[in-house]
Design a protein around this motif. Structure first.
Motif, PDB file in Angstrom:
ATOM      1  N   VAL A 132      -8.634  -0.102  18.988  1.00  0.00           N
ATOM      2  CA  VAL A 132      -9.487   0.267  17.851  1.00  0.00           C
ATOM      3  C   VAL A 132      -9.094  -0.561  16.629  1.00  0.00           C
ATOM      4  CG1 VAL A 132      -9.896   2.646  18.577  1.00  0.00           C
ATOM      5  CG2 VAL A 132      -7.896   2.134  17.188  1.00  0.00           C
ATOM      6  N   THR A 133      -9.989  -0.594  15.641  1.00  0.00           N
ATOM      7  CA  THR A 133      -9.679  -1.336  14.421  1.00  0.00           C
ATOM      8  C   THR A 133      -8.672  -0.570  13.576  1.00  0.00           C
ATOM      9  OG1 THR A 133     -11.949  -2.105  14.494  1.00  0.00           O
ATOM     10  CG2 THR A 133     -10.741  -2.537  12.458  1.00  0.00           C
ATOM     11  N   SER A 134      -8.905   0.748  13.417  1.00  0.00           N
ATOM     12  CA  SER A 134      -7.979   1.546  12.608  1.00  0.00           C
ATOM     13  C   SER A 134      -7.631   2.838  13.335  1.00  0.00           C
ATOM     14  CB  SER A 134      -8.602   1.868  11.249  1.00  0.00           C
ATOM     15  OG  SER A 134      -7.819   2.851  10.605  1.00  0.00           O
ATOM     16  N   ILE A 135      -6.455   2.873  13.944  1.00  0.00           N
ATOM     17  CA  ILE A 135      -6.039   4.073  14.683  1.00  0.00           C
ATOM     18  C   ILE A 135      -5.818   5.237  13.718  1.00  0.00           C
ATOM     19  CG2 ILE A 135      -3.529   3.625  14.720  1.00  0.00           C
ATOM     20  CD1 ILE A 135      -3.632   4.548  17.729  1.00  0.00           C
TER      21      ILE A 135
ATOM     22  N   LEU B  54      -0.801  14.421  18.508  1.00  0.00           N
ATOM     23  CA  LEU B  54      -1.513  13.220  18.949  1.00  0.00           C
ATOM     24  C   LEU B  54      -0.627  12.432  19.903  1.00  0.00           C
ATOM     25  CD1 LEU B  54      -2.721  12.141  15.389  1.00  0.00           C
ATOM     26  CD2 LEU B  54      -4.142  13.226  17.152  1.00  0.00           C
ATOM     27  N   SER B  55      -1.172  12.017  21.042  1.00  0.00           N
ATOM     28  CA  SER B  55      -0.428  11.121  21.937  1.00  0.00           C
ATOM     29  C   SER B  55      -0.842   9.691  21.621  1.00  0.00           C
ATOM     30  CB  SER B  55      -0.734  11.426  23.405  1.00  0.00           C
ATOM     31  OG  SER B  55      -0.255  12.692  23.748  1.00  0.00           O
ATOM     32  N   VAL B  56       0.142   8.833  21.421  1.00  0.00           N
ATOM     33  CA  VAL B  56      -0.106   7.459  20.970  1.00  0.00           C
ATOM     34  C   VAL B  56       0.799   6.539  21.803  1.00  0.00           C
ATOM     35  CG1 VAL B  56       0.047   5.924  18.966  1.00  0.00           C
ATOM     36  CG2 VAL B  56      -0.547   8.347  18.618  1.00  0.00           C
ATOM     37  N   ILE B  57       0.316   5.810  22.778  1.00  0.00           N
ATOM     38  CA  ILE B  57      -1.020   5.313  22.995  1.00  0.00           C
ATOM     39  C   ILE B  57      -1.432   5.390  24.469  1.00  0.00           C
ATOM     40  CG2 ILE B  57      -1.086   3.619  21.104  1.00  0.00           C
ATOM     41  CD1 ILE B  57      -0.160   1.466  23.093  1.00  0.00           C
TER      42      ILE B  57
ATOM     43  N   PHE C 176       4.010   4.151  14.371  1.00  0.00           N
ATOM     44  CA  PHE C 176       4.391   3.970  12.960  1.00  0.00           C
ATOM     45  C   PHE C 176       3.178   4.207  12.047  1.00  0.00           C
ATOM     46  CE2 PHE C 176       4.992   1.088   9.279  1.00  0.00           C
ATOM     47  CZ  PHE C 176       6.111   1.694   8.724  1.00  0.00           C
ATOM     48  N   GLU C 177       2.046   3.596  12.422  1.00  0.00           N
ATOM     49  CA  GLU C 177       0.825   3.762  11.613  1.00  0.00           C
ATOM     50  C   GLU C 177       0.395   5.225  11.563  1.00  0.00           C
ATOM     51  OE1 GLU C 177      -1.237  -0.125  13.286  1.00  0.00           O
ATOM     52  OE2 GLU C 177      -2.720   1.118  12.282  1.00  0.00           O
ATOM     53  N   VAL C 178       0.398   5.872  12.750  1.00  0.00           N
ATOM     54  CA  VAL C 178      -0.136   7.241  12.821  1.00  0.00           C
ATOM     55  C   VAL C 178       0.800   8.236  12.120  1.00  0.00           C
ATOM     56  CG1 VAL C 178      -0.827   9.107  14.386  1.00  0.00           C
ATOM     57  CG2 VAL C 178      -1.516   6.756  14.873  1.00  0.00           C
ATOM     58  N   VAL C 179       2.105   8.111  12.298  1.00  0.00           N
ATOM     59  CA  VAL C 179       3.004   9.098  11.638  1.00  0.00           C
ATOM     60  C   VAL C 179       2.905   8.982  10.114  1.00  0.00           C
ATOM     61  CG1 VAL C 179       4.672   9.412  13.526  1.00  0.00           C
ATOM     62  CG2 VAL C 179       5.106   7.677  11.799  1.00  0.00           C
ATOM     63  N   ASN C 180       2.509   7.816   9.644  1.00  0.00           N
ATOM     64  CA  ASN C 180       2.346   7.661   8.198  1.00  0.00           C
ATOM     65  C   ASN C 180       0.965   8.104   7.706  1.00  0.00           C
ATOM     66  OD1 ASN C 180       4.892   6.558   7.100  1.00  0.00           O
ATOM     67  ND2 ASN C 180       4.544   5.052   8.697  1.00  0.00           N
ATOM     68  N   ALA C 181       0.065   8.418   8.644  1.00  0.00           N
ATOM     69  CA  ALA C 181      -1.302   8.799   8.255  1.00  0.00           C
ATOM     70  C   ALA C 181      -1.554  10.299   8.373  1.00  0.00           C
ATOM     71  CB  ALA C 181      -2.309   8.043   9.124  1.00  0.00           C
TER      72      ALA C 181
ATOM     73  N   PHE D 115      11.229   5.183  19.744  1.00  0.00           N
ATOM     74  CA  PHE D 115      10.046   5.981  19.385  1.00  0.00           C
ATOM     75  C   PHE D 115      10.420   7.136  18.459  1.00  0.00           C
ATOM     76  CE2 PHE D 115       7.926   3.869  22.958  1.00  0.00           C
ATOM     77  CZ  PHE D 115       6.634   3.756  22.488  1.00  0.00           C
ATOM     78  N   LEU D 116      11.534   7.827  18.765  1.00  0.00           N
ATOM     79  CA  LEU D 116      11.932   8.979  17.946  1.00  0.00           C
ATOM     80  C   LEU D 116      12.283   8.519  16.527  1.00  0.00           C
ATOM     81  CD1 LEU D 116      14.160  11.037  20.461  1.00  0.00           C
ATOM     82  CD2 LEU D 116      11.748  11.385  19.926  1.00  0.00           C
ATOM     83  N   ILE D 117      13.044   7.430  16.424  1.00  0.00           N
ATOM     84  CA  ILE D 117      13.430   6.912  15.102  1.00  0.00           C
ATOM     85  C   ILE D 117      12.176   6.533  14.301  1.00  0.00           C
ATOM     86  CG2 ILE D 117      14.569   4.950  13.930  1.00  0.00           C
ATOM     87  CD1 ILE D 117      16.677   5.084  16.289  1.00  0.00           C
ATOM     88  N   THR D 118      11.188   5.957  14.988  1.00  0.00           N
ATOM     89  CA  THR D 118       9.944   5.558  14.312  1.00  0.00           C
ATOM     90  C   THR D 118       9.155   6.780  13.822  1.00  0.00           C
ATOM     91  OG1 THR D 118       9.873   3.582  15.688  1.00  0.00           O
ATOM     92  CG2 THR D 118       7.828   4.151  14.593  1.00  0.00           C
TER      93      THR D 118
END
Ligand SMILES: Cc1cc2nc3c(=O)[nH]c(=O)nc-3n(C[C@H](O)[C@H](O)[C@H](O)COP(=O)(O)O)c2cc1C
Length: 303
Positions: free
Chosen positions: A170-173, A188-191, A229-234, A254-257
């Motif tokens: 996708v363009t913007s997850i 949310l499961s990513v990816i 990283f993108e999703v946890v910040n969104a 993954f956990l650290i991220t």
């Protein structure tokens, strides 16, 4: 005492290690390798309202550091799932999440309603991210409006843990993640897999009968980490990291991220006991590093 438990919505997992949909059958197939109750949870193969034979063969191809698949959501349909697979899953103490797929928006809640009537599962993972089907799948998961609609409708169908599985194609997850969060997803499961293709140079034919398929395995881990990283910040809801996990350091990455839990996928084909081993390895790591709870690691990324 080390506490490895994590929570997604109201659901508590004994540890953050889960198995990824489509790579662990319905659990029973792996039960002679180890005690499945050692896992945080199991995610079933996709379940659809009607039986699906899936895509033509060949539908698996090995690639450098990974594999392509185009299985196409093969399954016996929800009625058979309830009759044949559910009784074993109900006998487990580990948490059981059913992966749900469909061709129409209504299909998702139809599957959930059938399973709710039978009872005995802990949650659902809504698969709007499969690249291997013509209708539904990724076509839904690339659109925030449809993602919101499916999430809202499935939210109305169950009070249990509701996880939406996102596509990296996708363009913007973040936009898709926010749409699912706004309509009531607990996590949310990513990816899911990345669209890929490979060609046999001798026959000059694609290695998969469907031409393109879904790429998984270690090759996709950096993409998965970036998407987590993108999703946890969104969003504020927990994220489950999936993609290329083979060993403890991958879990830690993954956990650290910021992932609250992780799923082990392709690695199950290489080493069927790997998910249990990762639970032991994580516990040992915590012991050696005086880590008491998962909150000490999750999101500890330094930028
Ligand atoms: C053979 C195969 C079948 C899969 N089937 C499903 C499925 O039914 N539903 C789903 O949501 N994801 C499915 N996936 C995607 C995985 O659950 C996972 O998201 C992906 O493989 C990335 O993780 P990995 O690199 O650890 O395998 C499948 C993956 C593979 C390799």
């Amino acid at each position: 005492m080390i506490d490895l438990s994590v929570k997604i919505g109201g659901l508590k997992f004994a540890n953050p290690i889960l198995t990824a949909s489509g790579t662990f059958g319905s659990g029973e197939e792996f039960s002679h390798f180890f005690d499945l109750n050692h896992l945080g949870g199991i995610v079933s193969k996709a379940v659809t309202p009607e039986p699906r034979i899936g895509n033509p063969s060949p539908r698996i191809a090995e690639t450098p550091c990974g594999m392509l698949n185009s299985i196409g959501l093969t399954n016996a349909g929800v009625k058979q799932f309830v009759k044949e697979k559910l009784p074993f899953l109900q006998s487990l103490e580990t948490k059981v999440i059913v992966n749900v797929a469909g061709k129409t928006i209504d299909d998702f809640s139809t599957v959930i309603k059938n399973i709710e009537d039978a009872g005995g599962v802990d949650g659902y993972e809504i698969n709007i991210s499969c690249p291997n089907v013509k209708e539904g799948g990724m076509a839904f998961g690339v659109d925030p409006i449809i993602t919101g609609k499916i999430t809202g409708q499935t939210r109305n169908a169950t009070d249990k843990c509701l996880i939406v599985k996102l596509s990296p194609n996708v363009t913007s997850i973040s936009d898709i993640a926010i749409a699912a969060e706004n309509e009531g997803a607990d996590g949310l499961s990513v990816i899911n897999t990345l669209v890929g293709m490979a060609v046999d140079v001798n026959t000059k034919r694609p290695k998969l009968a469907t031409v393109k398929g879904g790429l998984s395995g270690p090759a996709i881990k950096p993409v998965a980490i970036a998407k987590v990283f993108e999703v946890v910040n969104a969003v504020k809801i927990p994220v489950i990291g999936v993609g290329g996990i083979m060993e403890l350091n991958d879990v830690l990455e993954f956990l650290i991220t910021g992932a609250t839990a992780i799923q082990v996928g392709t690695a199950n084909f290489v080493s069927p006991q790997i998910s249990e081993q990762l639970v032991f390895d994580l516990k040992n790591y915590c012991q050696k590093n005086s880590i008491q709870t998962m909150a000490d690691i999750i999101g500890s990324l330094k930028i």
